[in-house]
Design a protein around this motif. Structure first.
Motif, short mmCIF file in Angstrom:
data_model
loop_
_atom_site.label_atom_id
_atom_site.label_comp_id
_atom_site.label_asym_id
_atom_site.label_seq_id
_atom_site.Cartn_x
_atom_site.Cartn_y
_atom_site.Cartn_z
N ILE A 279 -64.06 5.17 49.51
CA ILE A 279 -62.47 5.82 49.17
C ILE A 279 -62.54 5.30 47.61
O ILE A 279 -62.05 6.21 46.78
CB ILE A 279 -61.52 4.94 49.90
CG1 ILE A 279 -61.58 5.27 51.31
CG2 ILE A 279 -60.23 5.04 49.42
CD1 ILE A 279 -60.80 4.46 52.20
N GLY A 280 -63.30 4.29 47.16
CA GLY A 280 -63.22 4.03 45.55
C GLY A 280 -63.82 5.07 44.89
O GLY A 280 -63.38 5.41 43.66
N THR A 281 -64.83 5.77 45.28
CA THR A 281 -65.64 6.89 44.75
C THR A 281 -64.63 8.24 44.83
O THR A 281 -64.30 8.81 43.68
CB THR A 281 -66.64 7.16 45.47
OG1 THR A 281 -67.83 6.27 45.56
CG2 THR A 281 -67.63 8.39 44.87
N VAL B 117 -63.00 9.99 41.42
CA VAL B 117 -62.99 11.48 41.23
C VAL B 117 -61.79 11.94 41.14
O VAL B 117 -61.52 12.94 40.09
CB VAL B 117 -63.79 12.22 42.43
CG1 VAL B 117 -63.64 13.70 42.39
CG2 VAL B 117 -65.22 11.69 42.63
N GLY B 118 -60.75 11.38 41.77
CA GLY B 118 -59.56 11.81 41.62
C GLY B 118 -58.68 11.53 40.17
O GLY B 118 -58.18 12.23 39.48
N MET B 119 -59.12 10.26 39.87
CA MET B 119 -58.37 9.89 38.50
C MET B 119 -59.29 10.69 37.37
O MET B 119 -58.39 11.23 36.27
CB MET B 119 -58.79 8.35 38.23
CG MET B 119 -58.08 7.63 39.20
SD MET B 119 -56.28 7.76 39.12
CE MET B 119 -55.90 7.31 37.47
N ASP B 120 -60.47 11.17 37.62
CA ASP B 120 -61.18 12.03 36.58
C ASP B 120 -60.46 13.26 36.51
O ASP B 120 -60.51 14.02 35.59
CB ASP B 120 -62.70 12.17 36.94
CG ASP B 120 -63.53 12.81 35.85
OD1 ASP B 120 -63.39 12.49 34.66
OD2 ASP B 120 -64.26 13.81 36.05
N VAL C 184 -57.74 3.32 32.55
CA VAL C 184 -57.09 3.90 33.64
C VAL C 184 -58.02 4.31 34.91
O VAL C 184 -57.57 4.29 36.05
CB VAL C 184 -56.28 5.06 33.26
CG1 VAL C 184 -55.80 6.21 34.25
CG2 VAL C 184 -55.15 4.80 32.07
N VAL C 185 -59.23 4.79 34.48
CA VAL C 185 -59.94 5.04 35.47
C VAL C 185 -60.46 3.86 36.29
O VAL C 185 -60.77 4.14 37.60
CB VAL C 185 -61.16 5.93 34.79
CG1 VAL C 185 -62.42 6.30 35.89
CG2 VAL C 185 -60.61 7.17 34.05
#
Length: 382
Positions: free
Chosen positions: A14-16, A20-23, A52-53
């Motif tokens: 979920i962290g990964t 990806v979502g933040m990117d 932020v990421v």
């Protein structure tokens, strides 16, 4: 330990996903960061973007760790349900269904290639075809696969038998029910609980394999676990009788795993199995007897056999009986033959508890059995 490792794995996954979502959200967040941190220099802006990421990834890991417990619990519930379902599916149907699924998906993909170039709906057509052909393959092979396999093995054995005979070897036939459809007898729950089948087999009059489906054994087990003491004793008696017959090796008893998920009633499953395999159905159930015969199934009823084997008496014949109790009418007595046939004795009330010579006057045949009427010759036998 494995549970804890799985929680960490889910948290990392979920962290990964959060990373990806933040990117992907960077183009949306970046203007806001430029507005607030551009005045501090390029280094501050870069640090803010990285922060932020990183913060989003850490939050994803923390949320994933707390959510992982719920995910694992739900996964275990689904796994246990799936295990219970698969446990009740016969091995032959499970293997055949898996093969049918593979063939169905292969056919669906081959057909789906022709629709890949269709705009918009092309990829979805392939998914729909996979679902349709996969489900159809599972159902078709689960239903027909075991039967096709048995037919193939039967033909292969016949070919091997004829080959060996041509070489001069003598080969004895198999005792399997699939190779003796004409003599195989399908037992229902009522016959097993009745118990007379064991004594009948001991006499040697029953030949050929006796077939007990797995769903009949399951019904016996359910009856054995019943809260009602009478049902519980009947179910346990049926299981004990089957075990005694197997141990005594009076006749061949085979347990078959054939089942029908689309049917709920055991009687309906028995009739379909008897029709498909061309087996005779042995039952004491009156309604099942009638419905099965309407469908063209050969039925062996132990109650009818018992009635046929009762001694034949004719009007005017003298027999010696013991008057057991008083009858319903005035001066009537009631006696019984060794097989349980009731005899209504006219003027037999004075002879209750004694043996007397009676003359048969008439015989009444009913669906429940025979009833004999007789009268006393007038003499007491002390």
């Amino acid at each position: 330990m494995i549970y804890g490792i799985l929680r960490y794995v889910i948290a990392i996954l979920i962290g990964t996903a959060a990373y990806v979502g933040m990117d992907n959200l960077a183009p949306i967040i970046d203007p806001y960061l430029v507005t607030h941190f551009a005045s501090f220099g390029d280094m501050s802006l870069t640090v803010a973007r990285i922060a932020v990421v990183v913060v989003g990834t850490i939050l994803g890991i923390i949320i994933g760790y707390f959510v992982s417990s719920f995910i694992l619990k739900q996964g275990l519930v689904i796994a246990r349900r799936l295990e219970r379902v698969l446990t009740h599916i016969p091995n032959q149907e499970l293997i055949a269904g898996t093969i049918g699924l593979l063939f169905g998906l292969i056919i669906a993909n081959l057909i789906g290639v022709a629709f890949n170039q269709v705009p918009i709906i092309g990829p979805y057509i392939s998914i729909i075809l996979s679902a349709i052909f996969g489900y159809s393959g599972v159902r078709l092979m689960a239903r027909k696969g075991p039967e096709m396999y048995l037919n193939y093995m039967r033909q292969w054995k016949r070919g091997e038998l004829s080959t060996k005979k041509s070489k001069g070897f003598k080969v004895f036939g198999s005792n399997k029910a699939s190779d003796n459809n004409g003599s195989s007898k399908l037992l229902d729950t009522s016959v097993i609980i009745d118990g007379r089948i064991k004594d009948l087999c001991a006499t040697g009059f029953i030949e050929g394999p006796l077939v007990v489906p797995l769903f009949v054994l399951n019904e016996l087990q359910i009856i054995s676990d019943s809260a009602d003491a009478m049902k519980r004793n009947r179910g346990r008696r049926g299981l004990d009788i089957l075990k005694e017959m197997q141990d005594a090796k009076m006749v061949t008893i085979e347990i078959v795993e054939d089942d029908y998920d689309d049917l709920q009633e055991v009687d309906s499953k028995l009739m379909r199995l008897a029709l498909e395999k061309q087996w005779k159905l042995m039952t004491n159930d009156f309604n099942l007897n009638k419905v099965a015969r309407v469908q063209g199934i050969k039925v062996l009823n132990l109650n009818e056999l018992a009635n046929v084997l009762k001694p034949v008496l004719i009007a005017g014949e003298w027999i010696r009986v013991q008057v057991m109790k008083e009858g319903k009418e005035v001066q009537q007595g009631v006696a019984y033959l060794d097989d349980g046939t009731m005899i209504v004795v006219e003027d037999g009330r004075p002879y209750v508890g004694q043996e007397v010579e009676v003359m048969v006057t008439s015989i009444l045949q009913t669906s429940a059995g025979r009833m004999i009427f007789a009268r006393v010759d007038g003499g007491k036998h002390e």
